[in-house]
Design a protein around this motif. Structure first.
Motif, mmCIF file in Angstrom:
data_model
loop_
_atom_site.group_PDB
_atom_site.id
_atom_site.type_symbol
_atom_site.label_atom_id
_atom_site.label_comp_id
_atom_site.label_asym_id
_atom_site.label_seq_id
_atom_site.Cartn_x
_atom_site.Cartn_y
_atom_site.Cartn_z
ATOM 1 N N ASP A 1 66.096 9.054 38.839
ATOM 2 C CA ASP A 1 67.431 8.762 38.317
ATOM 3 C C ASP A 1 68.115 10.026 37.793
ATOM 4 O O ASP A 1 69.324 10.207 37.970
ATOM 5 N N PHE A 2 67.338 10.918 37.163
ATOM 6 C CA PHE A 2 67.887 12.179 36.674
ATOM 7 C C PHE A 2 68.391 13.016 37.848
ATOM 8 O O PHE A 2 69.498 13.571 37.808
ATOM 9 N N THR B 1 60.452 7.036 38.036
ATOM 10 C CA THR B 1 61.779 6.424 38.093
ATOM 11 C C THR B 1 62.784 7.237 37.293
ATOM 12 O O THR B 1 63.923 7.449 37.736
ATOM 13 N N SER B 2 62.388 7.711 36.131
ATOM 14 C CA SER B 2 63.287 8.523 35.300
ATOM 15 C C SER B 2 63.653 9.821 35.996
ATOM 16 O O SER B 2 64.821 10.235 35.983
ATOM 17 N N LEU C 1 57.203 4.769 35.280
ATOM 18 C CA LEU C 1 58.399 4.995 34.468
ATOM 19 C C LEU C 1 58.861 6.445 34.560
ATOM 20 O O LEU C 1 60.054 6.723 34.693
#
Length: 147
Positions: free
Chosen positions: A133-134, A129-130, A126
């Protein structure tokens, strides 16, 4: 028996007729469904060609006979014999005894750690992935980078 070209060309012509909605009277397909089916056949032309050849595929392949055919058949038979030997001696044993151990190693780690390793793995996934994406969000807000 017609050759491969006749099979594939007939299928192409049938797909074009379906796309145009040209279906004979009494056809089990509703007139509104014909263009949709024709479009599917047109978009999947490779599958349409394979279906047109269907079970005749091997019949339509060239028949290797004489000396070249003997060599090809001998090569295929030898390859299959070697593969069967490898399968009997190694792969079947591997699948029977080793694969179940490899498949459950993550479960074993989770059981030994009381589920902590699974939770940490999910949290790290997680977080990764964060962060990705950021970073992608920042890149897209900087403006036209290809300009």
């Amino acid at each position: 028996m017609p050759g491969w070209y006749v099979h594939t060309e007939t299928a192409r012509m049938a797909a074009e007729r379906l796309r145009a909605g040209d279906v004979p009277a009494g056809w089990p397909l509703a007139p509104g469904e014909a263009p949709e089916l024709g479009e599917l056949a047109h978009n999947g032309r490779n599958y349409l060609a394979l279906g047109a050849l269907g079970p005749d595929l091997f019949f339509l392949l060239p028949d290797f006979s004489g000396r070249p055919g003997e060599h090809i058949r001998r090569f295929v038979d030898t390859s299959l014999d070697i593969w069967q030997h490898i399968d009997d001696r190694f792969l079947s044993i591997w699948e029977r005894w080793i694969e179940p151990i490899g498949a459950s190693d993550a479960d074993l780690a989770a059981q030994l750690s009381g589920g902590l390793s699974s939770e940490l793995g999910e949290a790290l996934d997680l977080l990764a992935t964060s962060l990705r994406d950021f970073g992608l969000g920042l890149l897209t807000r900087f403006g036209d980078i290809f300009g």
